[in-house]
Scaffold this motif. Sequence first.
Motif, PDB file in Angstrom:
ATOM      1  N   GLN A  38       1.256  24.817  18.224  1.00 30.16           N
ATOM      2  CA  GLN A  38       1.055  23.411  18.996  1.00 30.16           C
ATOM      3  C   GLN A  38       1.620  23.875  20.512  1.00 30.16           C
ATOM      4  OE1 GLN A  38       2.978  20.055  17.289  1.00 30.16           O
ATOM      5  NE2 GLN A  38       1.768  18.664  18.505  1.00 30.16           N
ATOM      6  N   ALA A  39       0.424  23.787  21.488  1.00 30.80           N
ATOM      7  CA  ALA A  39       1.052  23.798  22.744  1.00 30.80           C
ATOM      8  C   ALA A  39       1.333  22.266  23.292  1.00 30.80           C
ATOM      9  CB  ALA A  39      -0.099  24.244  23.498  1.00 30.80           C
ATOM     10  N   PRO A  40       2.095  22.454  24.462  1.00 34.95           N
ATOM     11  CA  PRO A  40       2.446  20.918  24.961  1.00 34.95           C
ATOM     12  C   PRO A  40       1.062  20.140  25.271  1.00 34.95           C
ATOM     13  CG  PRO A  40       3.607  22.843  26.049  1.00 34.95           C
ATOM     14  CD  PRO A  40       2.587  23.665  25.183  1.00 34.95           C
ATOM     15  N   GLY A  41       1.214  18.935  24.621  1.00 35.50           N
ATOM     16  CA  GLY A  41       0.250  18.119  24.873  1.00 35.50           C
ATOM     17  C   GLY A  41      -1.132  18.178  23.989  1.00 35.50           C
ATOM     18  N   LYS A  42      -0.920  19.055  23.113  1.00 31.73           N
ATOM     19  CA  LYS A  42      -2.078  19.470  22.452  1.00 31.73           C
ATOM     20  C   LYS A  42      -1.782  19.128  21.007  1.00 31.73           C
ATOM     21  CE  LYS A  42      -4.421  22.765  25.388  1.00 31.73           C
ATOM     22  NZ  LYS A  42      -5.091  23.954  25.403  1.00 31.73           N
ATOM     23  N   GLU A  43      -2.964  19.104  19.964  1.00 35.45           N
ATOM     24  CA  GLU A  43      -2.625  19.020  18.911  1.00 35.45           C
ATOM     25  C   GLU A  43      -2.474  20.486  18.129  1.00 35.45           C
ATOM     26  OE1 GLU A  43      -3.422  14.905  18.414  1.00 35.45           O
ATOM     27  OE2 GLU A  43      -3.521  16.389  16.460  1.00 35.45           O
ATOM     28  N   ARG A  44      -1.725  20.127  17.052  1.00 32.31           N
ATOM     29  CA  ARG A  44      -1.381  21.394  16.186  1.00 32.31           C
ATOM     30  C   ARG A  44      -2.601  21.911  15.801  1.00 32.31           C
ATOM     31  NH1 ARG A  44       3.912  21.132  12.351  1.00 32.31           N
ATOM     32  NH2 ARG A  44       4.479  20.227  14.264  1.00 32.31           N
ATOM     33  N   ASP A  89      -1.856  31.390  24.594  1.00 31.56           N
ATOM     34  CA  ASP A  89      -1.382  31.479  23.530  1.00 31.56           C
ATOM     35  C   ASP A  89       0.076  30.812  23.326  1.00 31.56           C
ATOM     36  OD1 ASP A  89      -2.773  34.872  23.079  1.00 31.56           O
ATOM     37  OD2 ASP A  89      -3.342  33.070  22.170  1.00 31.56           O
ATOM     38  N   THR A  90       0.645  30.543  24.393  1.00 33.74           N
ATOM     39  CA  THR A  90       1.925  29.851  24.699  1.00 33.74           C
ATOM     40  C   THR A  90       1.758  28.667  23.828  1.00 33.74           C
ATOM     41  OG1 THR A  90       2.357  30.702  26.698  1.00 33.74           O
ATOM     42  CG2 THR A  90       3.508  28.713  26.090  1.00 33.74           C
ATOM     43  N   ALA A  91       2.895  28.395  23.007  1.00 34.08           N
ATOM     44  CA  ALA A  91       2.900  27.353  22.108  1.00 34.08           C
ATOM     45  C   ALA A  91       4.039  27.391  21.012  1.00 34.08           C
ATOM     46  CB  ALA A  91       1.713  27.349  21.160  1.00 34.08           C
ATOM     47  N   VAL A  92       4.299  26.383  20.360  1.00 36.94           N
ATOM     48  CA  VAL A  92       5.518  26.660  19.244  1.00 36.94           C
ATOM     49  C   VAL A  92       4.617  26.914  18.072  1.00 36.94           C
ATOM     50  CG1 VAL A  92       6.900  25.245  17.811  1.00 36.94           C
ATOM     51  CG2 VAL A  92       7.084  24.771  20.361  1.00 36.94           C
ATOM     52  N   TYR A  93       5.000  28.143  17.019  1.00 33.37           N
ATOM     53  CA  TYR A  93       4.158  28.387  16.228  1.00 33.37           C
ATOM     54  C   TYR A  93       4.970  28.089  14.891  1.00 33.37           C
ATOM     55  CZ  TYR A  93       1.007  31.351  18.828  1.00 33.37           C
ATOM     56  OH  TYR A  93       0.174  31.614  19.721  1.00 33.37           O
TER      57      TYR A  93
END
Length: 125
Positions: A38-44, A89-93
């Motif tokens: 899940q990237a900032p401001g986006k859906e998982r 690819d930056t996101a919380v995984y």
Amino acid sequence: VQLQASGGGLVQAGGSLRLSCAATGRTHGSYAMAWFRQAPGKERESVAAIKWRGGETYYADSAKGRFTISRDSAKKTVYLQMNSLKAEDTAVYYCAADNAIISSSMGIRSAYSYWGQGTLVTVSS
């Protein structure tokens, strides 16, 4: 089932990173583990998944050719090897697991009952 994810960090574009997710608790049936992000401001969104029996894998289009999911059954651990990383690819995984995953649901968020805490991946351009 409890999940513990690790391996996130800061990496330059083009670099590599390997995420790990260890499961504790009983697994049975059509057990599978997956990675979502899940990237900032986006859906998982889904990234990759793997079935414990048989090792069938699923990859989102964004992961194909760059990411590899694998498992160590003895350790109840799933890995995500990420190569040629991009800024996007930056996101919380997040890792996820469930005991009743069928092939058609491997990339579907709502199919997974168990979730680990996220691990942050930051790719600098």
